[in-house]
Design an enzyme around this catalytic site. Structure first.
Site, mmCIF file in Angstrom:
data_model
loop_
_atom_site.group_PDB
_atom_site.id
_atom_site.type_symbol
_atom_site.label_atom_id
_atom_site.label_comp_id
_atom_site.label_asym_id
_atom_site.label_seq_id
_atom_site.Cartn_x
_atom_site.Cartn_y
_atom_site.Cartn_z
ATOM 1 N N LEU A 66 -3.897 -1.594 10.786
ATOM 2 C CA LEU A 66 -4.381 -0.342 10.215
ATOM 3 C C LEU A 66 -4.675 -0.512 8.724
ATOM 4 C CD1 LEU A 66 -1.951 2.294 11.810
ATOM 5 C CD2 LEU A 66 -4.251 1.686 12.561
ATOM 6 N N ASP A 67 -5.829 -0.065 8.288
ATOM 7 C CA ASP A 67 -6.192 -0.039 6.870
ATOM 8 C C ASP A 67 -6.552 1.392 6.507
ATOM 9 O OD1 ASP A 67 -7.244 -0.258 4.313
ATOM 10 O OD2 ASP A 67 -8.185 -2.194 4.708
ATOM 11 N N GLY A 103 0.789 -1.233 0.000
ATOM 12 C CA GLY A 103 0.000 0.000 0.000
ATOM 13 C C GLY A 103 0.818 1.278 0.000
ATOM 14 N N LYS A 123 -3.808 -9.121 -4.687
ATOM 15 C CA LYS A 123 -4.940 -9.602 -5.489
ATOM 16 C C LYS A 123 -5.969 -8.504 -5.719
ATOM 17 C CE LYS A 123 -4.350 -14.391 -4.013
ATOM 18 N NZ LYS A 123 -4.872 -15.508 -3.186
ATOM 19 N N ASP A 159 6.847 7.112 -2.986
ATOM 20 C CA ASP A 159 6.357 5.786 -2.602
ATOM 21 C C ASP A 159 7.460 4.727 -2.680
ATOM 22 O OD1 ASP A 159 6.616 5.360 -5.329
ATOM 23 O OD2 ASP A 159 4.538 4.731 -5.644
#
Length: 215
Positions: free
Chosen positions: A186-187, A16, A140, A86
């Site tokens: 954490l999302d 992420g 995925k 990133d």
């Protein structure tokens, strides 16, 4: 921290990094630097046969990341404009050590040090980590065809390599704060509260230098 914020986000494939970098760049109004991935013409072949295509793949990444950082230095950092990336170019060595045979790694390492010896260094690192199940789930979800042929053993080794690398990074660079984010807990994509918690940690480090301001 340096006067101009230069934040790099790191972690294994699919964790992420880009999603978080995009969200933080919007919040802080920082320039977003995204690594070139899918444009690598060797990557699909690499996941099918690592031994055969590793050197070409790693050299492509190295040369493109070098060019990106060169541009960032002159167009943003030297112009007093903050940047969030990133990736950190030192990730190249993580992958090279894992994928290259010793003779090719020796050549690669020489080239790496020549190119990066005077490159700008981030003054804050955000390290995303998670269990293998969580990483696979996110890979995925984003659905890159070229990543579907990855072996679980390769991804597990890579995750451990990142952990070892970040532990060593903190020892070698005590002056650079590292924010560790547990992706199992954490999302930040689905939950705004989780993102806010990360933003507060970043702000706390940024405010440690009164000279820092938004750009």
């Amino acid at each position: 921290m340096a006067e101009v914020p230069f934040i790099a986000i790191e972690g294994p494939i699919g964790i992420g990094k880009t999603s978080l970098a995009q969200k933080l760049s919007v919040h802080f109004d920082y320039h977003l630097l995204k690594e070139i991935v899918e444009e690598n013409p060797f990557l699909g072949k690499f996941y099918e046969d690592i031994d055969e295509w590793s050197f070409q793949t790693e050299m492509f990444f190295l040369c493109n990341r070098y060019k990106q950082l060169e541009d960032i230095e002159h167009k943003y950092l030297k112009q007093n404009k903050a940047v969030i990336a990133d990736y950190h170019i030192s990730k190249n060595m993580i992958f090279a050590k894992r994928t290259l045979h010793q003779d090719k790694f020796d050549k690669y390492e020489q080239i790496y040090h020549i190119l990066t010896k005077d490159m700008p260094v981030p003054n804050m690192m955000i390290y995303l980590h998670a269990s293998l199940d969580t990483i696979w789930e996110r890979i995925k979800q984003r659905g890159r065809d070229i990543e579907q042929n990855m072996k679980s053993s390769y991804l597990a080794q890579l995750a451990q390599d990142y952990t070892d690398y970040m532990d060593e990074f903190e020892i070698l660079h005590p002056e650079i704060p590292v924010i560790r984010i547990d992706g199992d807990k954490l999302d930040f994509v689905k939950h705004q509260d989780d993102l806010n918690a990360i933003i507060k940690q970043v702000e706390r480090h940024l405010h440690g230098n009164q000279a820092i301001s938004k750009h």
